[in-house]
Design a protein around this motif. Structure first.
Motif, PDB file in Angstrom:
ATOM      1  N   UNK A 113       0.868  -1.106   0.156  1.00 29.56           N
ATOM      2  CA  UNK A 113       0.071   0.063   0.179  1.00 29.56           C
ATOM      3  C   UNK A 113       0.893   1.189   0.122  1.00 29.56           C
ATOM      4  N   UNK A 114       0.685   2.017  -1.240  1.00 28.45           N
ATOM      5  CA  UNK A 114       1.440   3.153  -1.112  1.00 28.45           C
ATOM      6  C   UNK A 114       0.867   4.259  -0.914  1.00 28.45           C
ATOM      7  N   UNK A 115       0.889   5.429   0.166  1.00 29.55           N
ATOM      8  CA  UNK A 115       0.088   6.029   0.793  1.00 29.55           C
ATOM      9  C   UNK A 115       0.873   7.254   1.277  1.00 29.55           C
ATOM     10  N   UNK A 116       1.892   7.723   0.398  1.00 30.56           N
ATOM     11  CA  UNK A 116       2.772   9.055   0.849  1.00 30.56           C
ATOM     12  C   UNK A 116       2.076  10.061   0.190  1.00 30.56           C
ATOM     13  N   UNK A 117       2.345  11.518   0.471  1.00 34.77           N
ATOM     14  CA  UNK A 117       2.030  12.701  -0.284  1.00 34.77           C
ATOM     15  C   UNK A 117       3.038  12.919  -1.204  1.00 34.77           C
ATOM     16  N   UNK A 118       3.764  12.289  -1.471  1.00 29.29           N
ATOM     17  CA  UNK A 118       4.705  12.565  -2.583  1.00 29.29           C
ATOM     18  C   UNK A 118       4.722  11.870  -3.994  1.00 29.29           C
ATOM     19  N   UNK A 119       4.117  12.360  -4.873  1.00 30.11           N
ATOM     20  CA  UNK A 119       3.786  11.634  -6.225  1.00 30.11           C
ATOM     21  C   UNK A 119       5.045  11.139  -6.790  1.00 30.11           C
ATOM     22  N   UNK A 120       6.193  11.907  -6.737  1.00 30.04           N
ATOM     23  CA  UNK A 120       7.343  11.193  -7.262  1.00 30.04           C
ATOM     24  C   UNK A 120       7.797   9.966  -6.513  1.00 30.04           C
ATOM     25  N   UNK A 121       7.505  10.252  -5.147  1.00 27.15           N
ATOM     26  CA  UNK A 121       8.090   8.834  -4.465  1.00 27.15           C
ATOM     27  C   UNK A 121       7.028   7.687  -4.659  1.00 27.15           C
ATOM     28  N   UNK A 122       5.801   7.907  -4.811  1.00 24.53           N
ATOM     29  CA  UNK A 122       4.647   6.961  -5.064  1.00 24.53           C
ATOM     30  C   UNK A 122       4.962   6.328  -6.352  1.00 24.53           C
ATOM     31  N   UNK A 123       5.443   7.049  -7.255  1.00 21.77           N
ATOM     32  CA  UNK A 123       5.655   6.464  -8.504  1.00 21.77           C
ATOM     33  C   UNK A 123       6.956   5.599  -8.698  1.00 21.77           C
ATOM     34  N   UNK A 124       8.188   5.947  -7.838  1.00 20.96           N
ATOM     35  CA  UNK A 124       9.089   5.191  -7.826  1.00 20.96           C
ATOM     36  C   UNK A 124       8.962   3.941  -7.014  1.00 20.96           C
ATOM     37  N   UNK A 125       8.250   3.775  -5.879  1.00 26.95           N
ATOM     38  CA  UNK A 125       7.609   2.808  -5.293  1.00 26.95           C
ATOM     39  C   UNK A 125       6.936   1.971  -5.999  1.00 26.95           C
ATOM     40  N   UNK A 126       6.026   2.452  -6.942  1.00 26.26           N
ATOM     41  CA  UNK A 126       5.159   1.492  -7.544  1.00 26.26           C
ATOM     42  C   UNK A 126       5.681   0.656  -8.624  1.00 26.26           C
ATOM     43  N   UNK A 127       6.708   1.503  -9.355  1.00 26.36           N
ATOM     44  CA  UNK A 127       7.524   0.927 -10.343  1.00 26.36           C
ATOM     45  C   UNK A 127       8.326  -0.147  -9.583  1.00 26.36           C
ATOM     46  N   UNK A 128       9.001   0.039  -8.634  1.00 25.56           N
ATOM     47  CA  UNK A 128       9.884  -0.983  -8.048  1.00 25.56           C
ATOM     48  C   UNK A 128       9.049  -2.374  -7.859  1.00 25.56           C
ATOM     49  N   UNK A 129       8.003  -2.156  -7.309  1.00 23.33           N
ATOM     50  CA  UNK A 129       7.128  -3.186  -6.732  1.00 23.33           C
ATOM     51  C   UNK A 129       6.788  -3.983  -8.055  1.00 23.33           C
ATOM     52  N   UNK A 130       6.204  -3.222  -8.980  1.00 21.01           N
ATOM     53  CA  UNK A 130       5.652  -3.925 -10.060  1.00 21.01           C
ATOM     54  C   UNK A 130       7.016  -4.736 -10.919  1.00 21.01           C
ATOM     55  N   UNK A 131       8.134  -4.313 -10.824  1.00 19.99           N
ATOM     56  CA  UNK A 131       9.183  -5.030 -11.287  1.00 19.99           C
ATOM     57  C   UNK A 131       9.619  -6.253 -10.473  1.00 19.99           C
ATOM     58  N   UNK A 132       8.872  -6.383  -9.554  1.00 17.64           N
ATOM     59  CA  UNK A 132       8.973  -7.731  -8.565  1.00 17.64           C
ATOM     60  C   UNK A 132       7.800  -8.668  -9.314  1.00 17.64           C
ATOM     61  N   UNK A 133       7.896  -9.745  -9.459  1.00 13.84           N
ATOM     62  CA  UNK A 133       6.854 -10.410 -10.074  1.00 13.84           C
ATOM     63  C   UNK A 133       6.091 -11.389  -9.072  1.00 13.84           C
ATOM     64  N   UNK A 134       6.739 -11.058  -7.704  1.00 15.81           N
ATOM     65  CA  UNK A 134       6.055 -12.020  -6.560  1.00 15.81           C
ATOM     66  C   UNK A 134       5.343 -11.262  -5.620  1.00 15.81           C
ATOM     67  N   UNK A 135       5.249  -9.909  -6.115  1.00 20.97           N
ATOM     68  CA  UNK A 135       4.485  -8.892  -5.033  1.00 20.97           C
ATOM     69  C   UNK A 135       2.919  -9.177  -5.617  1.00 20.97           C
TER      70      UNK A 135
END
Length: 299
Positions: free
Chosen positions: A171-193
């Motif tokens: 769950x990505x619940x920060x107030x920083x859109x740039x951080x949200x995107x980096x977290x989202x991308x890193x998580x989706x690059x793992x196929x076991x999330x």
């Protein structure tokens, strides 16, 4: 540690970590503890005692070998104290080692804003283990329940994502859109999330999806991306309303378990009666095993 086994079991269940419950089933000759004595063993600690000494060392060693498998299992083992444990009392002890796997439901929450502060108390009462991340050092001093683990987000965001357990719901619940995107991308690059849920709007979702595709995230991986996170039926914008909506969506996903349709698990009643008939009294749908008055004392 100096803590009763029954309290330690509760602590371990709340913490979500794997643990073993050891019970002395039977004894013969001179032994350090009587049948019914119990202790709890985790990967790092022990609670209560079945007598100490080499016997307890061997039992702890075997329990931790079983815990490495992270499976729920039951092992019954006999320990000749003179031959195997080198204890001069010379008796024999049979023990049951019940191992309990770590909580399968792992959740990672990034951000400690208003929504997260409403969500965490709900998750603290759920059968899950939560890894809660934020950038602020003072965040680590927040008092939380034992199933909530506080973590700092490192400068290299991907390092935090790499440490997440497999099959995590993120769950990505920060107030920083740039951080949200980096977290989202890193998580989706793992196929076991399992799930990557991001707070936001439909507009944010569309923008993220376009960027993710350009950055090499494939269409199947985008199927794990949910933005805005939460069930769509809840339209409220209060932090508590959003938190409840997110939790409801997580619970709904957890309850879609194909294995829950299995008709039979564990040991059948027929096999239990067959295997315990020599040491217990069977009456109807009950088996009574009195360790002080069993049919067999041969150990």
């Amino acid at each position: 540690m100096d803590r009763p086994w029954y309290l330690a079991v509760g602590d371990c269940k709340e913490d979500g970590a794997p643990f073993a419950l050891v019970t002395v089933l039977g004894t013969s000759g001179s032994t350090p503890r009587d049948p019914g004595s119990k202790m709890v063993i985790t990967e790092e600690s022990t609670f209560d005692t079945i007598g100490g000494g080499q016997l307890e060392f061997l039992v702890t060693q075997q329990a931790r070998e079983l815990l490495e498998k992270n499976e729920t299992d039951v092992v019954i083992r006999a320990f000749p104290l003179a031959a195997e444990a080198a204890q001069c009392c010379g008796g024999q002890v049979s023990v049951m080692i019940e191992t309990f796997a770590a909580t399968a439901w792992q959740i990672a929450v990034f951000g400690a804003g208003h929504v997260a502060q409403q969500l965490i108390p709900i998750l603290s009462r759920m059968p899950c283990q939560v890894h809660w991340f934020d950038k602020r050092p003072e965040f680590l001093s927040i008092p939380v329940e034992t199933n909530i683990k506080l973590r700092l987000i490192p400068e290299e965001v991907s390092l935090a994502v790499e440490q997440l357990p497999a099959s995590s719901d993120v769950l990505i619940l920060t107030h920083d859109h740039a951080l949200d995107y980096e977290l989202t991308k890193a998580c989706l690059q793992r196929d076991d999330i399992s799930l990557v849920g991001t707070i936001g709007s439909d507009t944010k979702s569309n923008r993220f999806e376009q960027r993710l595709l350009k950055d090499g995230v494939d269409e199947p991986s985008l199927g794990r991306f949910v933005c805005p996170i939460g069930i769509p039926q809840v339209k409220g914008k209060l932090p508590i309303e959003i938190a409840v909506s997110i939790c409801a969506q997580l619970i709904a996903r957890q309850q879609i378990d194909p294995q829950s349709t299995r008709d039979r698990r564990g040991i059948s009643w027929r096999d239990l009666k067959k295997n315990l008939s020599e040491v217990g009294e069977i009456s109807g749908q009950e088996i009574h095993i009195n360790p002080n008055n069993s049919k067999s004392h041969s150990g």
